[in-house]
Design an enzyme around this catalytic site. Structure first.
Site, PDB file in Angstrom:
ATOM      1  N   ASP A 149      33.227  29.734  35.310  1.00 16.90           N
ATOM      2  CA  ASP A 149      34.094  29.778  36.482  1.00 16.90           C
ATOM      3  C   ASP A 149      33.908  28.522  37.331  1.00 16.90           C
ATOM      4  O   ASP A 149      32.921  27.783  37.155  1.00 16.90           O
ATOM      5  CB  ASP A 149      33.732  31.038  37.303  1.00 16.90           C
ATOM      6  CG  ASP A 149      34.912  31.586  38.074  1.00 16.90           C
ATOM      7  OD1 ASP A 149      35.901  30.863  38.233  1.00 16.90           O
ATOM      8  OD2 ASP A 149      34.830  32.748  38.522  1.00 16.90           O
ATOM      9  N   ASP A 199      43.908  34.944  38.315  1.00 16.17           N
ATOM     10  CA  ASP A 199      43.217  36.070  38.941  1.00 16.17           C
ATOM     11  C   ASP A 199      44.193  37.197  39.245  1.00 16.17           C
ATOM     12  O   ASP A 199      43.784  38.295  39.609  1.00 16.17           O
ATOM     13  CB  ASP A 199      42.573  35.628  40.261  1.00 16.17           C
ATOM     14  CG  ASP A 199      41.130  35.215  40.059  1.00 16.17           C
ATOM     15  OD1 ASP A 199      40.596  35.456  38.967  1.00 16.17           O
ATOM     16  OD2 ASP A 199      40.547  34.650  40.993  1.00 16.17           O
TER      17      ASP A 199
HETATM   18  C1  DGJ Z   1      37.067  34.099  40.152  1.00 15.61           C
HETATM   19  C2  DGJ Z   1      37.490  34.533  38.775  1.00 15.61           C
HETATM   20  O1  DGJ Z   1      38.765  34.082  38.509  1.00 15.61           O
HETATM   21  C3  DGJ Z   1      37.371  36.049  38.674  1.00 15.61           C
HETATM   22  O2  DGJ Z   1      37.867  36.485  37.454  1.00 15.61           O
HETATM   23  C4  DGJ Z   1      35.947  36.423  38.867  1.00 15.61           C
HETATM   24  O3  DGJ Z   1      35.187  35.910  37.819  1.00 15.61           O
HETATM   25  C5  DGJ Z   1      35.446  35.898  40.200  1.00 15.61           C
HETATM   26  N1  DGJ Z   1      35.707  34.499  40.357  1.00 15.61           N
HETATM   27  C6  DGJ Z   1      33.973  36.144  40.354  1.00 15.61           C
HETATM   28  O4  DGJ Z   1      33.480  35.593  41.488  1.00 15.61           O
END
Ligand code: DGJ
Length: 750
Positions: free
Chosen positions: A481, A551
């Protein structure tokens, strides 16, 4: 004017000394009127060396086998006005367009005029790929430029990267250093580009290009989809059509700042300069140093947007996406089901449920680390990659073993480029944080960015990955991430006169780490995630098997997000999960079937708390996951044909994938606005099938199909020239149809 003799002398010295020597003809000054016709199965890219020894761009498009008329062609070139379409436009001499290359030479000279030196070709990759390296050099200064163009025969793709070498005694400053310069001529140009923001990635916009410059760019440093995306479709003469027309597709393989300029001049020539963004990035190139640009990828389709996507997908699966051959596992990700609130039992219960539903992997997302500052929210602990003892007393290996004993693979989340101010890492290494000296460091999502230009930080980031992998031999997936972009830029590592190198060196540092990781861990599945779909580009995909597309897991939003993403990037790489409703993004209450039907059109996963599903829902989920396993090879490896665009405004969306041998296909059909009586508009004319084959149609994810053609045999020609007419009427109705060839019986074929 410089003397011809002087230039000749330089060339001869250069040839003796440089690695180009081998490729250049015996008498380098005796050049001109030479054609370089680069070809794929259906395309040509034609360049010509003019009498003035400059390299001119002549043609990109449908194949021209005999390019000899270009040698005498006059109208395209107006040397005295500086309007000629150079193959790699440099600032200086007679050039006045947006330059691909702009240099201040070591003596302050602002001009660069690139003369042709020679070229060589080599065959790569089993005869399908030809690499042509064209050597150019400034007419006066000792500056060398190599254009490295690859032609991918079957996929009809060209890529270009550039190497700039400083052979001067002092440093030169590079201001513009694009990967390619592409001049085109058509009556009209229609640009489709992708704009995005967090949770709204890859939305499409089409606009006719007018005189002047239209720019697509990113200045955030680490996220390629949260402004625009470094990719586009350019329709020539007419607006973009899915199935017909000449369309160019382009994409830059770079995960940092990018800039793509589309300039139409007074002669209606459109020139595209595409590459790393020169914004605040003056690059000081020391004597003897070489500067490498990323690859710009181009394809040209004569069958509309669909042809562009299929060419790019084929090329990406064969030559770009890491390990594209492997079929990706289905998974349950813990994030939306547990967020930061879990203990061992929460996770093992989720694994039990995942295994029970037939999923193949469990991914432990954020929240598993930090002791002094436990990672129980996004505000602390980031950077402290030690397992949280309170939450997970038996460590990661216990969880990974548990997963494997359940028949699941195990994956885990990291965000190694980032740090919370409240962390031991920030306390111990303030000098590793990206910040402008003497200015406050802003936080985004409560965190700072580590300075990847610094080799110590690169070592640390590699170490985070390596240490996590060492926690258990049962880790087979890493979700990488990166939830922050660059603000208040500044590096404590780079010297004062190299601060503007930051944007480029950050990504080079990141790629160095990826290289080391891939050398040590060739098998592990790595997902590129950056605030959701923030790192969707062909640079990142060289190292990653997939991306977290967004997301935003709301199925209705995903229609637009995945439609846009799959224009350029294949479904194989687009993580697509079923989440709860309403989820943290939207208030949409989409039925479970609609959510499954949507997620099954990409790399399928689930991201919810399974124990919140009812018994009936679990039965449905189990069956749908089994169905997905039966079709995923078609989705991941097949040809994509789009049938109804969600942008048509009908509240309908339909696509299909066809296996390469045309024996199987799967059709996805969605309704996201009430249809009233307009059911005829739902006629789905299918594509890519074999008209002579017969296919059995079966609807998936239903107990009883309401489609009249379910379980019937259809000739391919009927499906393609008449089509099927399923009745999706209510909002969030959806259907998936599997088509499988039924061999004609021996009697029938007699
Ligand atoms: C952002 C990501 O896109 C999510 O899927 C998740 O992993 C969160 N961060 C976790 O902090």
């Amino acid at each position: 004017m410089y003397a011809m003799q002087k230039r000749k002398l330089f060339l001869i010295c250069f040839l003796l000394l440089s690695p180009f020597g081998a490729m250049v003809r015996a008498n380098p000054v005796d050049i001109g009127r030479e054609l370089i016709n680069l070809q794929t199965a259906d395309l040509s890219m034609i360049l010509m060396v003019g009498k003035d020894s400059l390299l001119y761009f002549q043609h990109f498009g449908r194949k021209i086998g005999d390019a000899s008329p270009f040698l005498d062609k006059q109208t395209y070139r107006r040397v005295d006005y500086g309007t000629d379409p150079h193959a790699y436009y440099a600032s200086g001499g007679t050039g006045y367009r947006e330059p691909a290359l702009r240099v201040t030479h070591s003596d302050g000279d602002l001009n660069t005029e690139l003369a042709y030196l020679g070229h060589q070709q080599k065959i790569l990759a089993a005869g399908n790929v030809t690499e042509t390296t064209i050597a150019l050099q400034d007419k006066k200064q000792h500056l060398l430029v190599e254009l490295v163009i690859r032609a991918y025969m079957r996929e009809n793709v060209f890529t270009q990267r550039v190497v700039i070498k400083n052979m001067q005694k002092g440093s030169v400053i590079l201001h513009n250093f694009y990967s390619s310069y592409l001049p085109l001529r058509a009556k009209r140009y229609y640009l489709t580009s992708f704009h995005g923001a967090w949770a709204q990635e890859m939305f499409m916009e089409e606009s006719p290009l007018n005189h002047g410059i239209k720019t697509i760019e990113n200045k955030m440093g680490v996220r390629t989809t949260h402004t625009e995306n470094p990719s586009f479709l350019l329709s020539l003469d007419t607006p973009l059509n899915e199935h017909a027309g000449d369309v160019i597709g382009g994409a830059l393989a770079w995960s940092g700042n990018y800039k793509l300029n589309f300039q139409i001049d007074e002669f209606d020539i459109l020139s595209i300069t595409a590459g790393m963004n020169p914004y605040a990035s003056e690059y000081r190139l020391a004597p003897g140093e070489a500067f490498h640009t990323p690859e710009m990828i181009y394809t040209y389709s004569t069958s509309g947007a669909g042809g562009v996507s299929r060419n790019l997908h084929d090329w990406a699966r064969r030559y770009n996406v890491y390990d594209a051959e492997t079929i990706r596992p289905t998974l349950l990700n813990s994030w939306e089901g547990a967020y930061f609130t879990f203990n061992e039992k929460t996770l093992t219960d989720m694994m039990d449920e995942a295994a029970d539903m037939g999923l193949e992997m469990f991914v432990l997302d954020d929240g598993w680390f930090g002791n002094k500052y436990p990672r129980n929210s996004s505000n602390q602990g980031l950077g402290d990659w030690q397992v949280a003892r309170d939450k997970l007393p038996r460590g990661i290996s216990y969880l990974a073993d548990y997963a494997v004993n359940k028949g699941l693979q195990f994956g885990i989340w990291i965000e190694p480029e980032m740090v919370n101010p409240k962390s031991e890492l920030a306390e111990n290494h303030p000098e590793w944080i990206v910040q402008a000296k003497g200015r406050p460091v802003p936080t985004t999502r409560g965190q700072w960015l580590l300075d990847m230009t610094n080799p110590q930080v690169q070592e640390f980031v590699f170490g985070v990955f390596d240490d996590v992998m060492q926690q258990s031999e049962n880790i087979s997936y890493i979700k990488w991430d990166a939830n922050r972009h660059v603000e208040s830029v500044g590096s404590a590592f780079l010297p004062a006169d190299r601060q503007s190198h930051f944007w480029i060196e950050y990504i080079r540092g990141l790629y160095n780490v990826y290289e080391r990781i891939r050398a040590k861990y060739p098998q592990v599945l790595i997902q590129a995630c950056s605030s959701g779909g923030g790192r969707v580009d062909y640079g990142a995909l060289k190292y990653h098997q997939e991306v977290w597309t967004s997301d935003n897991t709301d199925a209705r939003s995903r229609i637009f997000i995945q439609y846009g993403t799959n224009m350029i990037y294949p479904a194989l790489v687009t993580g697509s999960h079923v989440s709860a409703v309403p989820n943290h993004q939207t208030g949409n209450i989409t039925p479970l079937k609609f959510r499954f039907d949507m997620a099954m059109s990409g790399r399928f996963g689930m991201e919810l708390q399974p124990k919140d599903l009812s018994g009936e829902e679990k039965i449905f989920a189990r069956k749908a996951i089994e169905n997905y396993k039966g079709i995923r090879d078609i989705v991941m490896k097949g040809d994509l044909y789009r049938i109804i665009s969600p942008y048509e405004g009908k509240g309908l969306y339909a696509i299909m994938y066809v296996s390469k041998d045309k024996k199987r296909a799967v059709v996805f059909d969605y309704c996201f606005e009430y249809q009233g009586r307009t059911r005829n508009s739902q006629l789905l004319r299918l594509h890519g099938l074999d008209p002579q084959k017969r296919y059995k149609l079966s609807e998936l994810n239903v107990d009883k199909s309401s489609f009249w053609g379910n379980n019937k045999l259809f000739p391919g020609e009927y499906l393609m020239y008449e089509g099927i007419n399923p009745r999706l009427q209510k909002i969030y109705d959806s259907a998936i149809f599997l088509l499988e060839e039924v061999e004609k019986s021996i009697e029938e074929t007699k």
